[in-house]
Scaffold this motif. Structure first.
Motif: not given
Length: 427
Positions: A353-365, A373-375, A378-382
């Motif tokens: 699970t992602c713990a923050e908003k991330l901006k990205k435009r489609p088209g590249r990796t 970390s663990t919230n 007890g779940e993994l998040q990043v």
């Protein structure tokens, strides 16, 4: 399928075309040019950590070699224990690890047994001591009272349960870890055939680059790429030829490439892979080898040079430190793993699970530096480390993973699943 013209546009130097090569295509094209090393050497098991196994290890014995007890308790024949009510069996002896029971057992008899000790052939179950009661009879003849409910095979480890004779213990192409070495030692094998370590030459390029211990003049920087890339190479257990910093001089560049190609299976450099940079680097590469300059659909790390210098594979990495490390992990590391003869070559990844908003435009990796970390549940998040500029080396130092955002992905919301590559095992 891409046309010949489209493929040629991928190979243009610098920004002459807007088309970018997808990451997966770059990885596949690189790996198609890599042939695993064939030279082997025999070494002691104690020296084999991190080496690549040249031939599979076949088990010459059963592991374990005999039926043995998984617990301290009493070995019994399950047919002597009724489905209901207690059973009282006579203790015929004690079995210690390394000392098999040599007597003959009669119906209604059991033996006290220690963990790892051989279970007599006529017995098939082990009952732990905690549920049993010892009942002493006259003349010191002891009996054990067992509760109902014992199951056949309980707490007994079978011969060959881990490995049977003739089975593959460790496969060819495995990078040997601690558990592999212990497993091989359990077979009584003292020496192994492993593949020769790849030899990799590295140098940094640029008049602005200075080595540690030198003073800086205006416009100059210390060479960080040399230390990050060499550290990544050493983590892969290869032989590293450190050629230091090569000045922007035609003769020095050509001498470095000649020295590297005479000694190394792979050559790495950083800097000088964008349009207009270090014309004599490209000139030397054109003279000595066949090298393509690619613009990749990746962030960070768009420019990448790949090809051959004489018989050596060559990678020209970007100069920005984060871009150099990311492109190493995504392109050089799989190629080097294949060159070394390893079968597991791609970085491992999983979704969390992602713990923050991330901006990205489609088209590249895009590869963001993340902290997994663990919230509180007890779940993994990043989440990211913060500013993601390709020159912000602290973003790699603070991170414990890369967040991989696929080309088709757009903005990421809190709670969305994202793929991560953990640094454990990468660097």
């Amino acid at each position: 399928m891409k046309t010949k013209q489209a493929k040629e546009r991928h190979q243009n130097c610098g920004g002459q075309t807007s088309e970018l090569m997808p990451v997966i295509e770059g990885q596949q094209r690189i790996l198609s040019e890599v042939t695993p090393l064939a030279h082997t050497e025999a070494i002691d098991v104690q020296q084999a950590l991190g080496r690549i196994l040249a031939t599979e290890v076949i088990s010459p014995i059963n592991v374990p070699a005999y039926n043995n007890s998984a617990m301290d308790g009493y070995a019994v024949a399950s047919q002597d224990l009724p489905a209901e009510g207690d059973a009282k069996l006579r203790i015929a002896g004690k079995v210690l690890a390394g000392h098999p029971f040599e007597g003959e057992l009669k119906s209604g008899e059991c033996v006290e047994i220690m963990t790892g000790a051989q279970v007599p052939d006529s017995l098939d179950s082990v009952i732990i001591k905690e549920v049993c009661t010892v009942d002493s009879e006259p003349n010191d003849i002891n009996y054990v009272i067992f509760p109902a409910g014992a199951k056949p095979g309980q707490n007994r480890r079978l011969a060959g349960e881990d490995l049977s004779i003739g089975s593959v213990a460790v496969g060819q192409g495995t990078r040997l870890g601690a558990a592999d070495l212990g497993l091989i030692a359990s077979l009584g094998q003292a020496r192994l055939d492993v593949l020769r370590k790849p030899r990799v030459a590295y140098f940094s390029t640029g008049d602005e680059i200075r080595s540690l211990g030198e003073s800086l003049s205006p416009g100059q920087i210390y060479d960080s790429n040399r230390y990050t890339i060499i550290a990544l190479l050493e983590a892969m257990n290869v032989e590293v030829l450190d050629l230091g910093v090569i000045a922007d001089q035609r003769e020095a560049v050509e001498e470095a490439f000649l020295q590297a190609s005479n000694q190394a299976d792979m050559i790495l450099s950083s800097g000088g892979v964008s349009l207009g940079e270090a014309d004599f680097v490209k000139e030397t590469l054109d003279k000595l080898g066949q090298v393509n300059f690619w613009r990749l659909a990746i962030k960070p790390g768009r420019p990448l040079a790949f090809g051959r210098v004489r018989d050596s594979l060559f990678f020209g990495l970007p100069g920005n430190p984060v871009a150099a490390m990311v492109t190493f992990l995504q392109f050089v590391k799989p190629a080097l793993a294949k060159l070394a003869g390893e079968t597991d070559i791609y970085p491992h990844s999983f979704e969390i699970t992602c713990a923050e908003k991330l901006k990205k435009r489609p088209g590249r990796t895009e590869y963001l530096r993340g902290i997994c970390s663990t919230n509180n549940n007890g779940e993994l998040q990043v989440k990211t480390t913060g500013h993601q500029g390709s020159g912000i080396l602290t973003s790699m130092s603070q991170a414990n993973c890369l967040i991989v955002l696929e080309p088709e992905r757009g903005n990421i919301e809190i709670g969305d699943k994202v793929r991560v590559q953990p640094f454990d095992g990468l660097m």
